[in-house]
Design a protein around this motif. Sequence first.
Motif, mmCIF file in Angstrom:
data_model
loop_
_atom_site.group_PDB
_atom_site.id
_atom_site.type_symbol
_atom_site.label_atom_id
_atom_site.label_comp_id
_atom_site.label_asym_id
_atom_site.label_seq_id
_atom_site.Cartn_x
_atom_site.Cartn_y
_atom_site.Cartn_z
ATOM 1 N N ILE A 1 46.753 77.673 -91.479
ATOM 2 C CA ILE A 1 47.932 78.010 -90.665
ATOM 3 C C ILE A 1 47.719 79.361 -89.993
ATOM 4 O O ILE A 1 47.952 79.527 -88.786
ATOM 5 N N MET B 1 45.233 79.190 -87.072
ATOM 6 C CA MET B 1 45.749 78.645 -85.818
ATOM 7 C C MET B 1 46.592 79.669 -85.069
ATOM 8 O O MET B 1 46.497 79.799 -83.845
ATOM 9 N N ILE B 2 47.403 80.403 -85.801
ATOM 10 C CA ILE B 2 48.307 81.366 -85.168
ATOM 11 C C ILE B 2 47.562 82.618 -84.720
ATOM 12 O O ILE B 2 47.831 83.167 -83.648
ATOM 13 N N ALA C 1 52.435 74.729 -86.953
ATOM 14 C CA ALA C 1 51.097 74.997 -87.482
ATOM 15 C C ALA C 1 50.925 74.363 -88.863
ATOM 16 O O ALA C 1 49.850 73.856 -89.205
#
Length: 238
Positions: free
Chosen positions: A195, A198-199, A220
Amino acid sequence: MTGKTARLIFWVGTLTSAAIFLWQTYDFHMQTPKFTHTDKLTEQVVAGKKVWHKYNCNDCHTILGFGGYYAPDMTKAFYRLGENNIASIVQHPDVMYKNSFRKMPQLNVSETETRQLVSFLRWVGDIENRHWPPQDEKFVQAYKLRESQPQKLDKVHLVLQACGGCHTFENQGRNVGGDLTTIANRITYDRQTLINYMINPQSVRPGVAMPPQDVSPQTAAIIADFILSLKSTKEVSK
């Protein structure tokens, strides 16, 4: 048929056709503000259009039916790729397309010009043009639903909208960053790390080419769960 009858048919047909044409022209101009959302035509958007022409983007890309066909259609690119992916591709094409058959020249577009171009592409993407190009319509719908009503989306559509600009899954998407099944079977990240990656990719892998994704932590998390679920899936054959 007499000459008088022939002339009558000619004039009636000509005048009727002219009247229809003039009405459709008038109606088109009256409808244009609604369909093109001219109220959102900001200085940033106008500047972005100038950037589009400055770098001759139409030489390779098509937009609203005009341009070249070497590179992808950009009419709905904002919804297919997202803001950060577009920015990364424009500014670092050599990195983003390092492992792709597709190549793009380094145009040295500035940060300011890139953001202006993204604003222009977002405005173009919102033009109501009867869902053209049809292959991108699923990305548009998924983008609009993924944050507000993700439960209405099939997980594959949600993931492809967010990741399909650079990744593939079951022969869908663009193979720039690799196939999601292959990635799932290669990575060792846990759910939270994925997560975070991705961010903010740089927080997990400094120097990585992947740009931050325009997704909320909740979205996400859905994507992370989907990718991790692929670990038991047989890799897509090359």
